[in-house]
Motif scaffolding. Structure first.
Motif, mmCIF file in Angstrom:
data_model
loop_
_atom_site.group_PDB
_atom_site.id
_atom_site.type_symbol
_atom_site.label_atom_id
_atom_site.label_comp_id
_atom_site.label_asym_id
_atom_site.label_seq_id
_atom_site.Cartn_x
_atom_site.Cartn_y
_atom_site.Cartn_z
ATOM 1 N N LYS A 428 -5.690 0.113 2.080
ATOM 2 C CA LYS A 428 -4.419 0.414 1.423
ATOM 3 C C LYS A 428 -3.498 -0.791 1.313
ATOM 4 O O LYS A 428 -2.505 -0.759 0.587
ATOM 5 C CB LYS A 428 -3.702 1.543 2.167
ATOM 6 N N ARG A 431 -3.272 -5.086 -2.959
ATOM 7 C CA ARG A 431 -2.558 -4.900 -4.218
ATOM 8 C C ARG A 431 -3.253 -5.776 -5.255
ATOM 9 O O ARG A 431 -3.505 -6.960 -5.017
ATOM 10 C CB ARG A 431 -1.087 -5.307 -4.101
ATOM 11 N N ASN A 467 -4.060 1.046 -6.137
ATOM 12 C CA ASN A 467 -2.802 0.291 -6.095
ATOM 13 C C ASN A 467 -2.916 -0.936 -7.009
ATOM 14 O O ASN A 467 -3.182 -2.046 -6.564
ATOM 15 C CB ASN A 467 -2.489 -0.103 -4.654
ATOM 16 N N GLU A 520 2.540 1.774 -3.953
ATOM 17 C CA GLU A 520 1.227 2.380 -4.081
ATOM 18 C C GLU A 520 1.146 3.054 -5.447
ATOM 19 O O GLU A 520 2.137 3.509 -5.997
ATOM 20 C CB GLU A 520 0.999 3.414 -2.976
#
Length: 683
Positions: A428, A431, A467, A520
């Motif tokens: 997570k 990016r 993302n 996100e």
């Protein structure tokens, strides 16, 4: 080449405990496979079921060679036996089949037979067959980037889906980048009713890839448990050791119809139907166990009885399980964005020196790359010596952040988007910023992956969020003509699950880009390329500036009418408003919405309470443009505030021509805005 590696597994070499466990898994998969159509007959669910029978050998081998929470598996809709072999329970399979809220793939949001368990890295795969090969390559890139040398990505599909162009893009990319991905082709000879000879000139579709560098191809008998186990183990081991891709071509049979909506007797004769039944992998495996005295009839019967009871118990529990709630459709459409504490309204004091829009973008990209070391950028032509994209927005980035974080992509827009989807699955913190195409008009080949990525978060019930910020140089006024001057937001904004922003000034470009890269979820970032170096778009840009999504900006206050706009036309609207003030004595309010999705309706409606007139202006075509949505919202929610109909101005319903005369005739300009505003004022 035929598998020529040492034979580790055979009926003689494999221990009894393992052989019996394989039989349990095979019988469990087949029992669920044969039970599925009964749910449809009873109108309980499983309205889509593609039987795995005939693919049992290779699917058992895929599942047995997948290490949960370490490797990554992309099964396709026929991979029921694969998922059972990988460890999914009868309960989990039935929850998926009858679309219960407890379905671990996504709570009944996706089609039945699309099995997944994201918690284990068994990924939720689309119905667009074969498109997950791109995601597999992207995840392979992540494994290589983060030096996960003892992990592998396994992508599975039928042989007919290999005809899709994006499959070639995925395997070409994996070959070029040397990614640890095993692509399994389960070849049963048919794509629904279309025979293989109508799909490819080669008898075996894997032959199409034999010229690819760095790619190993292994052929095996997918009907045979041992040949399949040996092939898959060799493929996985080789991909890890060599850090390069492998294709496993498994010859299978399809015992049943393609799915429960297909009638294979309409295109397969009796001889063929008898042949495929004769080569049933489960029946063959059972005969071998008995013939070589690896199991007794009683031992196999005991396994079968236990499995039958397990499936019955799972059925009883699944039938009683909760269905999804109707109101849950609004959950997990898109994640909550990054919230700005310092600039909650996306406004600043304006102190300092002005910079151009292109400098604001370049500076923000670099600042965010320093802020988050798990940030990546790729696209076409973005990192070649001193060049940084067609317009030099990414100039100097590869020099500062290195080739592993900023790099060129092939001229394959679907691959650019699809590998972004895949790589973002790794963790997570990642990016990703992609230049989806050199010009927004060239993005259309990526539409399949664009659509796919917009509903990933919803489809997985919030278990995976791509993302990604998609940067596209958009719009006209540069004499670019076809494929270089169109605007696309009218079409691209119609999909739930994406934010769409379109700045007009340097500060908003910087602020929205920073918010996009820290949030996100998926953001489409449209850049008015005609304003990259334009003095009128230059502005003061604080180093840490942030613009929240869904916050419009009142660029000019007035009380006679409200002009709602964004992008290139913002400046034309401001110029027209100034002329109306000087020449007509009328003060016009200009709202730069900045963020199309989410939209700041509150600011628009508040303005209309004061002005009672609305003119919507954008560069895109009036017909089908985003302004139609704005006009509809105003008519629906502010009708009683209006003293005149909502008026719209945009491009003509024609392509944008190359000749400057043709371009000018099609696109809005200051005089056209002024004319429309005066007409509205006079109503």
């Amino acid at each position: 080449m035929k598998s020529n590696f040492p034979e580790k597994y055979s009926i003689k070499k494999t221990d009894k405990k393992t052989l019996l466990e394989w039989y349990r898994l095979l019988f469990l998969g087949r029992t669920l496979d044969e039970r599925a159509p009964n749910y449809l007959k009873q109108a309980i669910g499983w309205s889509y079921h593609a039987p795995a029978a005939g693919h049992d050998g290779i699917q058992l081998a895929i599942g047995q060679n997948f290490k949960k929470n370490k490797d990554h598996l992309f099964p396709y809709y026929r991979d029921l036996q694969t998922c059972v072999s990988a460890g999914m329970t009868a309960e989990e399979v039935i929850y998926n089949g009858i679309s219960k809220d407890a379905d671990v793939a996504g709570g009944g949001r996706h089609m039945s037979n699309h099995l997944a368990k994201p918690e284990w890295n068994i990924h939720n795969v689309s119905s667009a067959t074969g498109n997950h090969t791109l995601h597999a390559s992207g995840l392979g890139r992540a494994l290589k980037t983060y030096k996960e040398n003892d992990a592998v990505v396994i992508s599975s599909q039928g042989e007919s889906s290999v005809s899709e162009g994006y499959v070639y893009e995925a395997i070409n990319g994996a070959s070029r980048e040397k990614l640890p991905v095993v692509f399994v082709f389960q070849d049963n000879g048919y794509g629904i009713s279309v025979p293989k000879e109508d799909q490819t000139a080669n008898r075996k579709v894997a032959h199409n890839f034999e010229g690819f560098k760095n790619l190993r191809i292994i052929y095996c008998n997918g009907k045979d448990v041992f040949d399949s186990m040996n092939a898959m183990e060799e493929a996985v081991s080789w991909a890890k050791k060599e850090q390069s891709p492998v294709v496993v071509h498994a010859n299978c049979v399809r015992i049943g119809s393609h799915s429960n909506s297909d009638r294979h007797e309409l295109y397969r004769d009796e001889n063929e139907l008898n042949y495929v039944k004769e080569y049933d992998p489960l029946a063959k495996y059972k005969r071998m166990l008995l013939r070589y005295e690896k199991a007794t009839e009683d031992e196999l019967k005991e396994i079968e009885e236990k499995v039958t009871k397990e499936v019955k118990d799972a059925h009883k529990k699944a039938i009683k399980a909760a269905d999804p709630k109707p109101e849950s459709i609004h959950d997990f459409v898109i994640p909550e964005p990054y919230k700005s504490e310092k600039y909650p309204d996306g406004l600043h004091k304006g102190e300092g020196n002005s910079i151009k829009l292109i400098e604001a973008l370049n500076g923000t990209l670099k600042a965010e790359f320093r802020h988050n070391p798990d940030t990546y950028l790729w696209g076409q032509d973005i990192a070649n010596k001193d060049k940084g994209g067609v317009f030099n927005v990414s100039k100097g980035m590869q020099q500062e952040f290195g080739k592993h974080r900023v790099f060129n992509a092939p001229i394959a827009e679907d691959y650019i988007m699809g590998t972004a989807n895949g790589m973002s699955r790794y963790n997570k913190k990642i990016r990703i910023v992609v230049e989806g195409a050199e010009f927004a008009d060239y993005f259309w080949p990526a539409m399949e992956q664009y659509v796919e990525t917009t509903h990933e978060y919803w489809r997985t019930k919030g278990q995976f969020s791509p993302n990604i910020t998609i940067r596209l140089a958009s719009g006209g006024y540069i004499g670019g003509g076809l494929y270089h001057s169109q605007t696309t937001e009218g079409a691209l904004a119609t999909f739930p699950g994406i934010r769409v922003v379109y700045p007009s000034f340097a500060d908003d470009a910087a602020g929205l880009l920073r918010t996009s890269m820290r949030s996100e979820g998926l953001t489409l970032f449209l850049e008015p390329k005609a304003l990259y170096n334009s003095p009128k778009a230059a502005s003061v840009v604080p180093d840490d500036f942030e613009v929240p999504f869904g916050k419009a900006r009142v660029r000019r206050e007035g009380d006679k009418m409200t002009i709602i706009t964004y992008g290139n036309t913002t400046h034309m609207c401001l110029e027209a408003a100034e002329k109306m003030s000087k020449e007509d004595g009328l003060e016009v309010e200009v709202i730069d919405i900045r963020s199309l999705i989410p939209l700041d309706k509150e600011t628009i409606l508040k303005s209309l309470e004061k002005t009672s007139r609305a003119l919507v202006v954008h560069e895109d075509k009036v017909f089908g443009g985003f302004g139609g949505e704005l006009a509809a919202i105003i008519a629906d929610e502010a009708f009683e505030l209006l003293d005149a109909p909502v008026k719209r101005l945009g491009a003509e319903f024609t392509p944008i021509g190359f000749n400057r005369i043709l371009e000018a005739a099609a696109l809005p300009n200051t005089e056209k805005v002024l004319k429309a505003a005066r007409e509205l004022a006079a109503y």
